[in-house]
Write a protein that holds these residues in place. Sequence first.
Motif, mmCIF file in Angstrom:
data_model
loop_
_atom_site.group_PDB
_atom_site.id
_atom_site.type_symbol
_atom_site.label_atom_id
_atom_site.label_comp_id
_atom_site.label_asym_id
_atom_site.label_seq_id
_atom_site.Cartn_x
_atom_site.Cartn_y
_atom_site.Cartn_z
ATOM 1 N N VAL A 14 0.837 -1.205 0.000
ATOM 2 C CA VAL A 14 0.000 0.000 0.000
ATOM 3 C C VAL A 14 0.871 1.254 0.000
ATOM 4 N N ALA A 15 1.960 1.242 0.761
ATOM 5 C CA ALA A 15 2.839 2.413 0.855
ATOM 6 C C ALA A 15 3.465 2.790 -0.482
ATOM 7 N N VAL A 16 3.647 1.804 -1.358
ATOM 8 C CA VAL A 16 4.261 2.095 -2.662
ATOM 9 C C VAL A 16 3.213 2.189 -3.771
ATOM 10 N N GLY A 17 1.947 2.341 -3.375
ATOM 11 C CA GLY A 17 0.892 2.554 -4.354
ATOM 12 C C GLY A 17 0.242 1.287 -4.877
ATOM 13 N N GLY A 18 0.554 0.162 -4.282
ATOM 14 C CA GLY A 18 -0.053 -1.092 -4.717
ATOM 15 C C GLY A 18 -1.336 -1.376 -3.954
ATOM 16 N N GLU A 19 -1.921 -2.503 -4.292
ATOM 17 C CA GLU A 19 -3.143 -2.949 -3.640
ATOM 18 C C GLU A 19 -2.961 -4.388 -3.194
ATOM 19 N N ASN A 20 -3.769 -4.812 -2.277
ATOM 20 C CA ASN A 20 -3.804 -6.201 -1.833
ATOM 21 C C ASN A 20 -5.218 -6.704 -2.111
ATOM 22 N N THR A 21 -5.377 -7.337 -3.269
ATOM 23 C CA THR A 21 -6.695 -7.772 -3.719
ATOM 24 C C THR A 21 -6.659 -9.262 -4.066
ATOM 25 N N ASP A 22 -7.732 -9.741 -4.628
ATOM 26 C CA ASP A 22 -7.791 -11.137 -5.060
ATOM 27 C C ASP A 22 -6.928 -11.410 -6.283
ATOM 28 N N THR A 23 -6.416 -10.354 -6.916
ATOM 29 C CA THR A 23 -5.607 -10.546 -8.122
ATOM 30 C C THR A 23 -4.248 -9.858 -8.069
ATOM 31 N N ALA A 24 -3.969 -9.116 -7.023
ATOM 32 C CA ALA A 24 -2.703 -8.375 -6.960
ATOM 33 C C ALA A 24 -2.256 -8.200 -5.514
ATOM 34 N N GLY A 25 -0.965 -7.965 -5.360
ATOM 35 C CA GLY A 25 -0.422 -7.690 -4.039
ATOM 36 C C GLY A 25 -0.128 -8.947 -3.257
ATOM 37 N N TYR A 26 -0.406 -8.883 -1.966
ATOM 38 C CA TYR A 26 -0.035 -9.954 -1.048
ATOM 39 C C TYR A 26 -0.636 -11.299 -1.440
ATOM 40 N N HIS A 27 0.187 -12.347 -1.315
ATOM 41 C CA HIS A 27 -0.226 -13.719 -1.637
ATOM 42 C C HIS A 27 0.177 -14.610 -0.459
ATOM 43 N N GLU A 28 -0.809 -15.037 0.323
ATOM 44 C CA GLU A 28 -0.554 -15.791 1.548
ATOM 45 C C GLU A 28 0.198 -17.101 1.309
ATOM 46 N N THR A 29 -0.213 -17.891 0.340
ATOM 47 C CA THR A 29 0.419 -19.197 0.128
ATOM 48 C C THR A 29 1.861 -19.046 -0.324
ATOM 49 N N ILE A 30 2.131 -18.158 -1.245
ATOM 50 C CA ILE A 30 3.509 -17.962 -1.700
ATOM 51 C C ILE A 30 4.370 -17.465 -0.546
ATOM 52 N N THR A 31 3.856 -16.533 0.233
ATOM 53 C CA THR A 31 4.620 -16.008 1.368
ATOM 54 C C THR A 31 4.938 -17.108 2.367
ATOM 55 N N ARG A 32 3.949 -17.886 2.758
ATOM 56 C CA ARG A 32 4.161 -18.961 3.740
ATOM 57 C C ARG A 32 5.078 -20.052 3.193
ATOM 58 N N PHE A 33 4.915 -20.377 1.923
ATOM 59 C CA PHE A 33 5.758 -21.385 1.292
ATOM 60 C C PHE A 33 7.221 -20.957 1.336
ATOM 61 N N TYR A 34 7.501 -19.727 0.881
ATOM 62 C CA TYR A 34 8.881 -19.250 0.887
ATOM 63 C C TYR A 34 9.412 -19.065 2.301
ATOM 64 N N LEU A 35 8.596 -18.616 3.218
ATOM 65 C CA LEU A 35 9.065 -18.449 4.589
ATOM 66 C C LEU A 35 9.576 -19.782 5.134
ATOM 67 N N GLU A 36 8.850 -20.840 4.904
ATOM 68 C CA GLU A 36 9.292 -22.158 5.367
ATOM 69 C C GLU A 36 10.551 -22.616 4.631
ATOM 70 N N ALA A 37 10.600 -22.416 3.325
ATOM 71 C CA ALA A 37 11.787 -22.804 2.552
ATOM 72 C C ALA A 37 13.019 -22.029 3.024
ATOM 73 N N TRP B 296 -3.427 -19.870 3.365
ATOM 74 C CA TRP B 296 -2.452 -20.927 3.120
ATOM 75 C C TRP B 296 -3.130 -22.153 2.510
ATOM 76 N N LEU B 297 -2.586 -22.616 1.407
ATOM 77 C CA LEU B 297 -2.980 -23.896 0.824
ATOM 78 C C LEU B 297 -1.730 -24.761 0.753
ATOM 79 N N ALA B 298 -1.835 -25.987 1.190
ATOM 80 C CA ALA B 298 -0.703 -26.921 1.130
ATOM 81 C C ALA B 298 -0.410 -27.277 -0.324
ATOM 82 N N PRO B 299 0.845 -27.647 -0.607
ATOM 83 C CA PRO B 299 1.195 -28.062 -1.978
ATOM 84 C C PRO B 299 0.345 -29.242 -2.433
ATOM 85 N N ASP B 300 0.034 -29.280 -3.727
ATOM 86 C CA ASP B 300 -0.741 -30.393 -4.251
ATOM 87 C C ASP B 300 0.069 -31.341 -5.131
#
Length: 152
Positions: A69-92, A142-146
């Motif tokens: 948001v601070a850099v002019g972005g949005e966190n929506t269903d199609t842009a911005g923050y992505h919970e699964t990717i974030t959690r996946f990489y955090l664990e990796a 979060w969605l587990a890998p399939d």
Amino acid sequence: MDFACPHAPRLFGDCTAIRALAGGLLAATLPRASWTHEAHLAATLCLVMERPDIDLDAELGGIIRRYNVAVGGENTDTAGYHETITRFYLEALRRFAAAAPAGERLVETVNRLLASPIGDRNYPLRYYSRERLFSVAARRAWLAPDLQELAV
């Protein structure tokens, strides 16, 4: 440092640059153009390794949303923050950091990470189908890998 990898990442020259990325993310002052794939990984690995005072499981989502948001972005269903990717990489990244050689400097660990398969932009697709990973459900929660379990 000679890193042979197929995805040719932009590597870092020193720890200061990595810490500046992490600090800019936390303060939501990092220029949007600086928030590259490598910067995402480097800043997060820095936080994992050097900021035990931050509960990343509880706070990373908010940190990233606030930055977007601070850099002019949005966190929506199609842009911005992505919970699964974030959690996946955090664990990796946690697993990668835990396996780092004792005494290795942050810049060396980050550059090894970036040169490893984890540094490849398509790394999550080894574990997720494209449909699952890029779904609205995966962006929201979060969605587990399939395809296979995370193995670092």
